[in-house]
Design an enzyme around this catalytic site. Structure first.
Site, PDB file in Angstrom:
ATOM      1  CD  GLU A  67      -2.500   1.783   0.414  1.00  0.00           C
ATOM      2  OE1 GLU A  67      -3.396   1.052  -0.005  1.00  0.00           O
ATOM      3  OE2 GLU A  67      -2.259   2.926  -0.071  1.00  0.00           O
ATOM      4  CB  CYS A 195     -20.724   5.503  -1.121  1.00  0.00           C
ATOM      5  SG  CYS A 195     -22.100   5.878  -0.022  1.00  0.00           S
ATOM      6  CG  ASP A 331     -15.115   0.190  -3.557  1.00  0.00           C
ATOM      7  OD1 ASP A 331     -16.010  -0.477  -3.013  1.00  0.00           O
ATOM      8  OD2 ASP A 331     -14.783   1.337  -3.191  1.00  0.00           O
ATOM      9  CE  LYS A 339     -17.871  -1.325  -8.091  1.00  0.00           C
ATOM     10  NZ  LYS A 339     -17.571  -2.736  -7.877  1.00  0.00           N
ATOM     11  CB  THR A 340     -21.688   0.215   0.683  1.00  0.00           C
ATOM     12  OG1 THR A 340     -22.044  -1.125   1.078  1.00  0.00           O
ATOM     13  CG2 THR A 340     -22.690   0.715  -0.344  1.00  0.00           C
ATOM     14  CB  ALA A 342     -22.486  -2.376   4.760  1.00  0.00           C
ATOM     15  CB  CYS A 374     -26.658   2.817   1.196  1.00  0.00           C
ATOM     16  SG  CYS A 374     -26.229   4.476   0.670  1.00  0.00           S
TER      17      CYS A 374
HETATM   18  C1  UQ1 Z   1     -22.035  -1.756   8.104  1.00  0.00           C
HETATM   19  O1  UQ1 Z   1     -21.746  -2.928   8.349  1.00  0.00           O
HETATM   20  C2  UQ1 Z   1     -21.017  -0.865   7.665  1.00  0.00           C
HETATM   21  O2  UQ1 Z   1     -19.737  -1.307   7.519  1.00  0.00           O
HETATM   22  C3  UQ1 Z   1     -18.889  -1.184   8.585  1.00  0.00           C
HETATM   23  C4  UQ1 Z   1     -21.325   0.458   7.368  1.00  0.00           C
HETATM   24  O3  UQ1 Z   1     -20.342   1.268   6.907  1.00  0.00           O
HETATM   25  C5  UQ1 Z   1     -19.831   2.240   7.696  1.00  0.00           C
HETATM   26  C6  UQ1 Z   1     -22.656   0.941   7.529  1.00  0.00           C
HETATM   27  O4  UQ1 Z   1     -22.899   2.112   7.286  1.00  0.00           O
HETATM   28  C7  UQ1 Z   1     -23.684   0.037   7.965  1.00  0.00           C
HETATM   29  C8  UQ1 Z   1     -25.058   0.579   8.143  1.00  0.00           C
HETATM   30  C9  UQ1 Z   1     -23.381  -1.285   8.225  1.00  0.00           C
HETATM   31  C10 UQ1 Z   1     -24.465  -2.260   8.665  1.00  0.00           C
HETATM   32  C11 UQ1 Z   1     -24.570  -2.290  10.132  1.00  0.00           C
HETATM   33  C12 UQ1 Z   1     -25.712  -2.338  10.831  1.00  0.00           C
HETATM   34  C13 UQ1 Z   1     -25.638  -2.393  12.319  1.00  0.00           C
HETATM   35  C14 UQ1 Z   1     -27.044  -2.304  10.225  1.00  0.00           C
END
Ligand code: UQ1
Length: 446
Positions: A67, A195, A331, A339-340, A342, A374
């Site tokens: 990295e 996102c 991603d 692509k989030t 979570a 999201c």
């Molecule tokens: C989640 O797991 C996550 O990753 C760490 C996020 O990113 C910051 C989130 O925004 C959310 C909502 C989740 C899901 C977690 C819960 C408790 C619904």
């Protein structure tokens, strides 16, 4: 690690990168050769989380992280920085402090993947050989793909802003504070983005900012998106239409930003249906989301990627379709999830189990269902928590309706998620909310 003088013609003849020139010209230079059990390429959310898991299993220095960056950002907070709810220094930590201590960090970038020889070549000319490769190099921001955008973003105290990059994230609040009247335009580019909710979140936060500062009447707010829908998952799209209409935000779909004239404060948009159909709009503030693509090293690694340049993995197991000792997450992976962060949490758990099975020679049984979440922040005290899977079907955690704006979800996003990220996720201890969902399902009606 063993030092050697490298003039391996086979290795360098394909490389277009600068380091190959170095290998030819500086014949006396020496390059390092490293060997490890697991090589994780990328120290962002995905790389850091999976490396924490692997480093604890394999032991000291058996896992290498490649990295180049000095700093690591908690990017989900960038929308809140845009609205002045957090500062950049609150979301930045040194890379050294977040990478797992048991892993060896090489501060360098991959310039070539050689999966047939189980090797990665770095920008500085080092060669790293591995038993297991995990690719987590994320997406690159391509501001340069929209003519005039970078120039407009370089005007000090300018009217063009973008919360997607730490370099520009502070510009939005500055522009809001200076705003007097006129058009405020938000964009969504014609490319995959990380996102996909963020371009809308900053729009709603801005609208609330203007109400709070008694400037709403002076603003005409537009959300111009290249997409054909306001949001992929219908349950939340319906909720977001209500938010946008209820707050008099003009939503223009299939409308793509193609040019910025920063000197005249004019943005040019083209219809996604007919690229010749263009319109120029004068703005007082333009919030631009950059087109995004897999990083250059992947665009040049056709043997590892699909046509769009994403690492070609099985969408359930996250294992490479051709090279069984190669995995990808985050991603840069081809899995068609939103692509989030979570989504990465879900993938880390699956990958961890599948890597264990792979090393034991067993079939890979853990499957990622495309879960992504999201938290759609809609102002300074409200948030719609969207959660859905590959089929764009809601996959909700809590026992109450999630397609409405809630203060509790806002607090979770602002105050709980950063804690969860720094203390659990980056240590490999958060694989998404599946166990909470199971627990809460006991309280669910219907
Ligand atoms: C989640 O797991 C996550 O990753 C760490 C996020 O990113 C910051 C989130 O925004 C959310 C909502 C989740 C899901 C977690 C819960 C408790 C619904």
């Amino acid at each position: 690690m063993n030092k050697f003088r490298s003039l391996n013609i086979r290795k360098i003849q394909f490389s277009s990168d600068l380091h190959s020139i170095r290998l030819f010209s500086a014949t006396s230079a020496s390059y390092d050769k490293f060997k490890c059990k697991a090589l994780v390429v990328g120290g962002g959310t995905a790389g850091c989380s999976i490396a924490a898991k692997l480093a604890s299993v394999f032991g000291k220095n058996e896992c290498i992280i490649l990295e180049p960056a000095n700093d690591h950002y908690y990017q989900p907070m960038f929308t809140m920085i845009g609205g002045g709810m957090k500062t950049l220094s609150q979301v930045r930590r040194s890379m050294a402090s977040v990478l797992p201590k048991k892993a060896k960090w090489i501060q360098d970038a991959a310039v070539r993947f050689d999966p047939d020889d189980n090797e990665v070549i770095t920008k500085q000319g080092h060669i790293i050989s591995y038993e297991l490769l995990i690719i987590a190099v994320g997406l690159q921001l391509c501001y340069g793909k929209i003519p005039g955008l970078e120039e407009a973003l370089s005007i000090p105290n300018g009217n063009v802003t973008s919360i997607y990059s730490p370099k520009y994230v502070d510009r939005h609040l500055n522009a809001l504070n200076r705003f007097e009247n006129g058009n405020i335009i938000f964009t969504f580019p014609a490319s995959p983005v990380k996102c996909p909710g963020a371009p809308q979140k900053i729009c709603y936060i801005t609208e609330h900012f203007l109400r709070k500062t008694k400037k709403r009447e002076q603003a005409h707010i537009m959300y111009n998106s290249s997409l054909p829908t306001i949001f992929g998952c219908k349950a939340y799209a319906d909720a977001l239409w209500k938010v946008a209409n209820g707050r008099s935000i003009e939503v223009n779909l299939k409308t793509n930003l193609i040019e910025v004239h920063g000197d005249k404060n004019v943005a040019v948009f083209a219809s996604m249906d007919n690229p010749n159909e263009k319109k120029s709009i004068e703005y007082s503030i333009l919030h631009a989301v950059p087109p995004q693509s897999p990083p250059q090293v992947l665009l040049e690694s056709k043997h590892l990627t699909n046509e769009a340049g994403f690492v070609d993995v099985d969408k359930a197991t996250m294992q490479h379709v051709k090279y069984p000792n190669v995995f990808a997450l985050g991603d840069c992976a081809s899995s068609p999830n939103s692509k989030t962060m979570a989504a990465i949490a879900g993938q880390v758990g699956v990958l961890n189990k599948n890597i264990e099975s792979f090393l034991k020679g067993k079939p890979l049984r853990s499957e990622y269902d495309g879960y992504a979440s999201c938290p759609l922040v809609t102002g300074y005290d409200s948030c719609i928590l969207a959660e859905f899977d590959y089929n764009l079907q809601p996959k909700e955690t809590f026992p109450f309706r999630q397609d409405v704006e809630r203060y509790s979800m806002f607090l979770m996003k602002r105050d709980f998620m950063p804690f969860l990220y720094w203390h659990l996720m980056l240590n490999g201890w958060w694989n998404g909310p599946a166990s909470f969902r199971k627990l809460f399902s006991l309280f669910k009606r219907n």
